[in-house]
Design a protein around this motif. Structure first.
Motif, mmCIF file in Angstrom:
data_model
loop_
_atom_site.group_PDB
_atom_site.id
_atom_site.type_symbol
_atom_site.label_atom_id
_atom_site.label_comp_id
_atom_site.label_asym_id
_atom_site.label_seq_id
_atom_site.Cartn_x
_atom_site.Cartn_y
_atom_site.Cartn_z
ATOM 1 N N VAL A 287 -14.771 14.664 -21.201
ATOM 2 C CA VAL A 287 -15.526 15.867 -20.841
ATOM 3 C C VAL A 287 -14.612 16.893 -20.184
ATOM 4 O O VAL A 287 -14.694 18.093 -20.475
ATOM 5 C CB VAL A 287 -16.717 15.501 -19.924
ATOM 6 C CG1 VAL A 287 -17.358 16.726 -19.333
ATOM 7 C CG2 VAL A 287 -17.736 14.685 -20.697
ATOM 8 N N GLY A 288 -13.733 16.434 -19.318
ATOM 9 C CA GLY A 288 -12.807 17.359 -18.656
ATOM 10 C C GLY A 288 -11.902 18.060 -19.644
ATOM 11 O O GLY A 288 -11.685 19.273 -19.558
ATOM 12 N N GLN A 289 -11.380 17.306 -20.594
ATOM 13 C CA GLN A 289 -10.521 17.915 -21.609
ATOM 14 C C GLN A 289 -11.322 18.880 -22.475
ATOM 15 O O GLN A 289 -10.869 19.983 -22.764
ATOM 16 C CB GLN A 289 -9.905 16.832 -22.506
ATOM 17 C CG GLN A 289 -8.891 15.965 -21.833
ATOM 18 C CD GLN A 289 -7.552 16.634 -21.714
ATOM 19 O OE1 GLN A 289 -7.198 17.490 -22.502
ATOM 20 N NE2 GLN A 289 -6.795 16.234 -20.725
ATOM 21 N N GLY A 290 -12.492 18.462 -22.894
ATOM 22 C CA GLY A 290 -13.278 19.279 -23.815
ATOM 23 C C GLY A 290 -13.888 20.512 -23.186
ATOM 24 O O GLY A 290 -13.934 21.577 -23.800
ATOM 25 N N VAL A 291 -14.345 20.395 -21.963
ATOM 26 C CA VAL A 291 -15.056 21.507 -21.325
ATOM 27 C C VAL A 291 -14.126 22.400 -20.513
ATOM 28 O O VAL A 291 -14.266 23.628 -20.533
ATOM 29 C CB VAL A 291 -16.195 20.966 -20.440
ATOM 30 C CG1 VAL A 291 -16.841 22.062 -19.633
ATOM 31 C CG2 VAL A 291 -17.224 20.240 -21.288
ATOM 32 N N LEU A 292 -13.179 21.813 -19.825
ATOM 33 C CA LEU A 292 -12.331 22.604 -18.939
ATOM 34 C C LEU A 292 -11.030 23.078 -19.577
ATOM 35 O O LEU A 292 -10.613 24.211 -19.361
ATOM 36 C CB LEU A 292 -12.007 21.801 -17.675
ATOM 37 C CG LEU A 292 -13.203 21.395 -16.809
ATOM 38 C CD1 LEU A 292 -12.734 20.526 -15.669
ATOM 39 C CD2 LEU A 292 -13.916 22.618 -16.304
ATOM 40 N N PHE A 293 -10.380 22.222 -20.360
ATOM 41 C CA PHE A 293 -9.042 22.548 -20.830
ATOM 42 C C PHE A 293 -9.016 23.213 -22.203
ATOM 43 O O PHE A 293 -8.141 24.026 -22.471
ATOM 44 C CB PHE A 293 -8.155 21.307 -20.851
ATOM 45 C CG PHE A 293 -7.919 20.725 -19.487
ATOM 46 C CD1 PHE A 293 -7.947 21.515 -18.355
ATOM 47 C CD2 PHE A 293 -7.671 19.384 -19.331
ATOM 48 C CE1 PHE A 293 -7.722 20.983 -17.095
ATOM 49 C CE2 PHE A 293 -7.440 18.832 -18.079
ATOM 50 C CZ PHE A 293 -7.474 19.639 -16.968
ATOM 51 N N LEU A 294 -9.926 22.863 -23.095
ATOM 52 C CA LEU A 294 -9.896 23.463 -24.421
ATOM 53 C C LEU A 294 -10.189 24.964 -24.433
ATOM 54 O O LEU A 294 -9.640 25.681 -25.274
ATOM 55 C CB LEU A 294 -10.836 22.722 -25.371
ATOM 56 C CG LEU A 294 -10.334 21.363 -25.859
ATOM 57 C CD1 LEU A 294 -11.340 20.727 -26.804
ATOM 58 C CD2 LEU A 294 -8.987 21.461 -26.529
ATOM 59 N N PRO A 295 -11.008 25.508 -23.535
ATOM 60 C CA PRO A 295 -11.196 26.965 -23.527
ATOM 61 C C PRO A 295 -10.035 27.758 -22.924
ATOM 62 O O PRO A 295 -9.971 28.977 -23.090
ATOM 63 C CB PRO A 295 -12.451 27.158 -22.666
ATOM 64 C CG PRO A 295 -13.115 25.857 -22.633
ATOM 65 C CD PRO A 295 -12.045 24.841 -22.770
ATOM 66 N N ILE A 296 -9.119 27.099 -22.251
ATOM 67 C CA ILE A 296 -8.015 27.807 -21.593
ATOM 68 C C ILE A 296 -7.175 28.634 -22.572
ATOM 69 O O ILE A 296 -6.877 29.793 -22.288
ATOM 70 C CB ILE A 296 -7.153 26.821 -20.766
ATOM 71 C CG1 ILE A 296 -7.930 26.389 -19.531
ATOM 72 C CG2 ILE A 296 -5.825 27.434 -20.369
ATOM 73 C CD1 ILE A 296 -7.247 25.338 -18.705
ATOM 74 N N PRO A 297 -6.784 28.103 -23.741
ATOM 75 C CA PRO A 297 -5.982 28.941 -24.645
ATOM 76 C C PRO A 297 -6.727 30.182 -25.113
ATOM 77 O O PRO A 297 -6.116 31.253 -25.240
ATOM 78 C CB PRO A 297 -5.673 28.026 -25.827
ATOM 79 C CG PRO A 297 -5.957 26.668 -25.382
ATOM 80 C CD PRO A 297 -6.900 26.747 -24.257
ATOM 81 N N ALA A 298 -8.020 30.064 -25.355
ATOM 82 C CA ALA A 298 -8.775 31.236 -25.799
ATOM 83 C C ALA A 298 -8.764 32.319 -24.733
ATOM 84 O O ALA A 298 -8.555 33.504 -25.027
ATOM 85 C CB ALA A 298 -10.207 30.833 -26.144
#
Length: 125
Positions: A58-69
């Motif tokens: 959940v942390g990777q999917g919710v917090l980290f994946l939007p960072i590049p966008a």
């Protein structure tokens, strides 16, 4: 005649108890070793391995994946930010789904967190 006394009288024993015996006592000294403390924490979390898998996912999917966008849209970050995020995400996902231990799970989560914080600081500042 032979008389046997069955009274339990206190007698002087010549054998000292184990608490009085000289042993190899090692003095505990405080040493600042973050890696050893992190590994001790990871070992203590072994019963919660499934919970840490879900927290990582959940942390990777919710917090980290939007960072590049966000970084690429608002701060004109290079495309390498997306590649680094995807490598971190899939490394953690494959390690967890492959059945790695709790040490690997928490190490991947901590490394990914530090990498993303460094990326944010490098792009924004």
């Amino acid at each position: 005649m032979f008389y046997q006394n069955n009274n339990n009288m206190a007698t002087l024993k010549t054998i000292s108890p184990a608490s009085w015996a000289a042993g190899n006592h090692k003095e505990e000294t405080f040493s600042f070793n973050p890696w050893a403390r992190f590994m001790a924490f990871a070992d203590s979390q072994k019963p919660n391995h499934t919970l840490w898998f879900f927290i990582t996912l959940v942390g990777q999917g919710v917090l980290f994946l939007p960072i590049p966008a966000v970084l690429m849209y608002y701060y004109d970050a290079p495309i390498i930010v997306l590649a680094i995020t995807m490598v971190c995400f899939f490394t953690t996902l494959i390690a967890n789904m492959g059945g790695e231990g709790i040490r690997t799970t928490l190490t991947c989560l901590a490394a990914s967190t530090l990498i993303h914080i460094a990326m944010i600081l490098a792009v924004v500042l």
